[in-house]
Design an enzyme around this catalytic site. Structure first.
Site, PDB file in Angstrom:
ATOM      1  N   ASN A  12      48.869  44.092  43.517  1.00 38.95           N
ATOM      2  CA  ASN A  12      49.004  42.775  42.855  1.00 38.95           C
ATOM      3  C   ASN A  12      48.530  42.545  41.570  1.00 38.95           C
ATOM      4  O   ASN A  12      47.340  42.897  41.352  1.00 38.95           O
ATOM      5  CB  ASN A  12      48.024  42.058  44.064  1.00 38.95           C
ATOM      6  CG  ASN A  12      47.891  40.598  43.660  1.00 38.95           C
ATOM      7  OD1 ASN A  12      48.763  40.141  42.831  1.00 38.95           O
ATOM      8  ND2 ASN A  12      46.837  39.800  44.269  1.00 38.95           N
ATOM      9  N   LYS A  14      48.404  39.921  39.791  1.00 41.17           N
ATOM     10  CA  LYS A  14      47.798  38.502  39.617  1.00 41.17           C
ATOM     11  C   LYS A  14      48.566  38.046  38.274  1.00 41.17           C
ATOM     12  O   LYS A  14      49.634  38.243  38.147  1.00 41.17           O
ATOM     13  CB  LYS A  14      46.234  38.501  39.377  1.00 41.17           C
ATOM     14  CG  LYS A  14      45.779  39.265  40.849  1.00 41.17           C
ATOM     15  CD  LYS A  14      44.315  39.192  40.681  1.00 41.17           C
ATOM     16  CE  LYS A  14      43.733  40.122  42.086  1.00 41.17           C
ATOM     17  NZ  LYS A  14      42.326  39.805  42.318  1.00 41.17           N
ATOM     18  N   HIS A 104      46.772  34.337  49.495  1.00 39.98           N
ATOM     19  CA  HIS A 104      45.590  35.111  48.616  1.00 39.98           C
ATOM     20  C   HIS A 104      44.366  34.112  48.797  1.00 39.98           C
ATOM     21  O   HIS A 104      44.572  33.026  48.463  1.00 39.98           O
ATOM     22  CB  HIS A 104      45.911  35.722  47.461  1.00 39.98           C
ATOM     23  CG  HIS A 104      45.191  36.664  46.746  1.00 39.98           C
ATOM     24  ND1 HIS A 104      43.965  36.055  46.256  1.00 39.98           N
ATOM     25  CD2 HIS A 104      45.057  38.002  46.822  1.00 39.98           C
ATOM     26  CE1 HIS A 104      43.543  37.397  45.669  1.00 39.98           C
ATOM     27  NE2 HIS A 104      43.972  38.322  45.915  1.00 39.98           N
ATOM     28  N   GLU A 175      41.546  41.096  53.468  1.00 38.09           N
ATOM     29  CA  GLU A 175      40.783  41.232  52.225  1.00 38.09           C
ATOM     30  C   GLU A 175      39.773  40.519  52.093  1.00 38.09           C
ATOM     31  O   GLU A 175      39.508  39.059  51.866  1.00 38.09           O
ATOM     32  CB  GLU A 175      41.507  40.500  51.120  1.00 38.09           C
ATOM     33  CG  GLU A 175      42.977  41.301  51.100  1.00 38.09           C
ATOM     34  CD  GLU A 175      43.449  41.196  49.447  1.00 38.09           C
ATOM     35  OE1 GLU A 175      43.879  42.298  48.816  1.00 38.09           O
ATOM     36  OE2 GLU A 175      43.423  40.193  48.757  1.00 38.09           O
ATOM     37  N   SER A 220      38.800  45.941  46.118  1.00 34.94           N
ATOM     38  CA  SER A 220      38.157  47.174  45.329  1.00 34.94           C
ATOM     39  C   SER A 220      38.681  48.450  45.851  1.00 34.94           C
ATOM     40  O   SER A 220      37.813  49.479  45.935  1.00 34.94           O
ATOM     41  CB  SER A 220      36.520  47.153  45.557  1.00 34.94           C
ATOM     42  OG  SER A 220      36.027  45.804  44.538  1.00 34.94           O
TER      43      SER A 220
END
Ligand code: PEP
Length: 263
Positions: A12, A14, A104, A175, A220
Site C-alpha cells: 500500500n 498510500k 483503510h 490492521e 509495521s
C-alpha cells in the site's frame, strides 16, 4: 496459513511516489527479476501493488507482465454520474485495476467512511469484477479498553453482510491502528488469534464459503518480521505500507515469502 488459501503480499503506497517514480520502481523491479531476483509463481503467492490513482494505469501493464496485480486504494459508489472527483468500479477496472483497498483506517478517519459505506464499497468492488482488500482494526484506546473483538466484529459484520458468501473473492486485512506506521507491530500470535476469530464470524455468516476468505495482517510489517506473520496459523499474508516503498526492502519481503523452487 493453510495450503488451501493462496497467500497474498500486498503493498500500500498510500499518497507516495509520483507517476514517474512509480513507473521507475516497477521497471527496476522487473529488471531485478530478469537478473534473478525472486518472484513467486502467481499460483503460489498473490502479489499486489497499490500505487496512487494516477499511477495505476501506467504501472498495470508492466506489473501484469510479471504476474503481479495492481490495486486502487479507494472506490466510489455508483457506476457513473454527477459525482465530482468520483472514481467508480467500472472506471477502475477499465484502468486495469485488479484489486481495491477498502476501509483503510486513514479513509475511515480522514474521510468519515462508516462501516455501512465500507460494506457498500466492498460490494461495489466485487460488482466490478475486482478483489476487495477490506481493512478492519481497533484503535489503541479501544485495545486498552478490551474492545478489540467488539470493534472488529462491528466493522467486519458490515462487510460480511454486504458481500454475503464472497469466500475467496474477498480479502480482509486486520490492521490494528496502533500498529500502522508506528514500528510497533502486533505480536504474530495475537494477530493470528484476531484473524481466527474473524474467520469464526465469517463462518457464522457465510457457512463453508468462509474457509476461502483470506485474512492478512497489516501494521509495521518489515523484512525483519514478515515471516512471523506469514507463518502464523490464521494469517494468509500481509498488507505492507512504509516498508514497501523502498526497493531493497520490498525485494527482501518478496524473496522471504517466495516458496523454494522445489517446494
Ligand atoms: C497500512 O497503512 O496499510 C500499513 C500497513 O502501513 P505500515 O506497514 O507502514 O504500518
Amino acid at each position: 496459513m493453510t495450503p488451501e488459501r493462496r497467500p497474498m503480499l500486498a503493498a500500500n503506497w498510500k499518497m507516495h511516489k509520483s507517476v514517474p517514480e512509480s513507473l521507475a520502481f516497477v521497471r527496476a523491479w522487473s529488471r531485478r527479476v530478469a537478473d534473478g531476483a525472486a518472484l513467486p509463481p502467481r499460483d503460489r503467492v498473490e502479489l499486489v501493488l497499490c500505487p496512487t490513482l494516477p499511477a495505476l494505469w501506467p504501472v498495470a501493464g508492466p506489473l501484469d507482465a510479471m504476474g503481479v496485480g495492481v490495486g486502487a486504494q479507494n472506490i466510489d459508489l455508483g457506476a457513473e454520474g454527477a459525482v465530482t472527483g468520483g472514481v467508480s468500479g467500472p472506471l477502475l477496472a477499465e484502468a486495469l485495476a485488479t484489486h481495491v483497498i477498502v476501509g483503510h483506517s486513514e479513509r475511515r478517519r480522514l474521510f468519515g467512511e462508516t462501516d455501512a459505506v465500507v460494506g457498500a464499497k466492498a460490494a461495489a468492488v466485487l460488482s466490478a469484477g475486482l478483489t476487495p482488500i477490506v481493512c478492519v482494526g481497533e484503535s489503541s484506546d479501544e485495545r486498552r479498553a478490551g474492545q478489540t473483538r467488539e470493534v472488529v466484529a462491528r466493522q467486519l459484520t458490515a462487510v460480511l453482510d454486504a458481500v454475503a458468501g464472497g469466500g475467496e473473492r474477498v480479502v480482509v486485512a486486520y490492521e490494528p491502528l496502533w500498529a500502522i506506521g508506528t514500528g510497533q507491530g502486533a505480536a504474530p500470535a495475537d494477530a493470528s488469534e484476531v484473524a481466527g476469530w474473524c474467520r469464526g464470524l465469517a463462518a457464522a455468516a457465510w457457512g463453508s464459503a468462509a474457509s476461502g476468505l483470506r485474512i492478512l495482517y497489516g501494521g509495521s510489517v518489515t523484512r525483519d518480521n514478515i515471516l512471523g506473520f506469514w507463518h502464523a496459523d490464521e494469517i494468509d499474508g500481509a498488507l505492507v505500507g512504509g516498508a514497501s516503498l523502498e526497493m531493497e526492502s520490498w525485494l527482501a519481503m518478496v524473496h522471504a515469502v517466495a516458496p523454494a523452487p522445489s517446494a
